[in-house]
Design a protein around this motif. Structure first.
Motif, PDB file in Angstrom:
ATOM      1  N   SER A 243       0.859  -1.190   0.000  1.00 15.53           N
ATOM      2  CA  SER A 243       0.000   0.000   0.000  1.00 15.53           C
ATOM      3  C   SER A 243       0.889   1.232   0.000  1.00 15.53           C
ATOM      4  N   ASN A 244       0.258   2.403   0.159  1.00 16.30           N
ATOM      5  CA  ASN A 244       0.998   3.654   0.181  1.00 16.30           C
ATOM      6  C   ASN A 244       0.298   4.627   1.118  1.00 16.30           C
TER       7      ASN A 244
ATOM      8  N   LEU B  79      -2.403   7.022  -0.236  1.00 11.02           N
ATOM      9  CA  LEU B  79      -3.507   6.400  -0.955  1.00 11.02           C
ATOM     10  C   LEU B  79      -4.662   7.391  -1.094  1.00 11.02           C
TER      11      LEU B  79
ATOM     12  N   PHE C  77      -6.108   2.901   3.893  1.00  8.26           N
ATOM     13  CA  PHE C  77      -4.708   2.605   4.199  1.00  8.26           C
ATOM     14  C   PHE C  77      -4.541   1.898   5.538  1.00  8.26           C
TER      15      PHE C  77
ATOM     16  N   THR D  91      -5.750  -1.628   5.633  1.00  4.83           N
ATOM     17  CA  THR D  91      -4.805  -2.541   4.991  1.00  4.83           C
ATOM     18  C   THR D  91      -3.691  -2.921   5.948  1.00  4.83           C
TER      19      THR D  91
END
Length: 271
Positions: free
Chosen positions: A50-51, A54, A76, A79
């Motif tokens: 992920s980032n 997001l 995010f 996750t």
């Protein structure tokens, strides 16, 4: 409740785990000989999960509201918590989230162990040919096998990597159940250009903004390291705008690309 998940990739395994944790009896159908084949390729084998940035602004879509609602339901932090719950240690690099081991196999192992501990039925080498809905019952056919379910989750991926199982078969299954499917175009790829002089410049890399225009109007720019290849252009700017270019070409429009090699600050202002 019996739930069938079509596709044993990242999304399919995550959906299967979520359904099983809510008490469903889950069966996963995977056409490959093992699940998670594409997971092992993600992030050059390091698996970027992920980032921190997001956001819907990084996604192409005709329905922005859907993207926002999806992130509200599973964003995010959701996750991060999901993978932490599998016992997976995570690390951050420039906003990107990776397994602490920096090995994609660690992520796949964590998912597979959870699938096993929840008693999820995993069927490999089982491509789904048809799904027939009768009343509230879905009948899934794979080879000579047929089984009925209360719910079906189609998680077959797109059609960008047929060798991994993402061959577009999920779109056909969705259409057979009455869903509409938008035209698909290549994305995150190099761009093949007209002309026979590209081999001369092949291998050259430089910072640039790539400006996209067509017959009717401009389509903005993308900044980054541009790479010239023997067929055209590649690198981050090309990857980021390839979806726009493919869509315009799909509509039979003429597209021109103009690299801008101005000063860095001026280039970034364009993107």
């Amino acid at each position: 409740m019996k739930v069938a998940v079509i596709g044993g990739g990242a999304s399919g395994l995550t959906a299967a785990i979520s359904a099983a944790k809510q008490g469903a009896q889950v069966t996963v159908y995977e056409k490959n000989s093992r699940v998670g084949k594409k997971i092992l390729m993600t992030g050059n084998g390091k698996c970027n999960l992920s980032n921190k940035s997001l956001s819907e602004e990084y996604y192409y879509s005709g329905d922005r509201a859907f993207i926002s609602s999806a992130f509200e339901k599973f964003g995010f932090m959701d996750t991060v918590m999901f993978f932490n719950g599998l016992g997976l240690l995570l690390t951050e690099k420039n906003g990107g989230i990776y397994p602490h081991s920096e090995q994609a196999s660690t992520v796949l192992d964590a998912l597979r162990f959870e699938v096993s501990s929840l008693g999820i039925n995993l069927l490999c080498d089982k491509p789904v040919e048809t799904i027939v809905k009768s009343g509230n019952v879905f009948t899934v056919k794979s080879g000579d096998d047929r089984e009925s379910f209360d719910r079906v989750i189609i998680a077959c991926g797109g059609k960008a990597a047929p060798a991994t199982g993402s061959d577009g078969s999920g779109y056909k299954l969705a259409k057979s159940l009455g869903h509409s499917v938008l035209p698909t175009y290549p994305a995150l790829s190099g761009i093949r250009c007209e002309g026979d002089f590209w081999k001369i410049t092949s291998g050259v890399r430089c910072a640039a903004a790539l400006l996209i225009e067509n017959d009717e109007s401009g389509y903005g720019a993308s900044y980054g390291e541009l790479q010239f290849t023997d067929y055209g252009i590649s690198g981050i700017p090309a990857f980021q705008i390839s979806r726009i270019v493919a869509g315009l070409l799909g509509e039979k429009k003429t597209v021109s690309m103009n690299p801008n090699f101005s000063k860095a600050d001026e280039i970034k202002a364009l993107s």
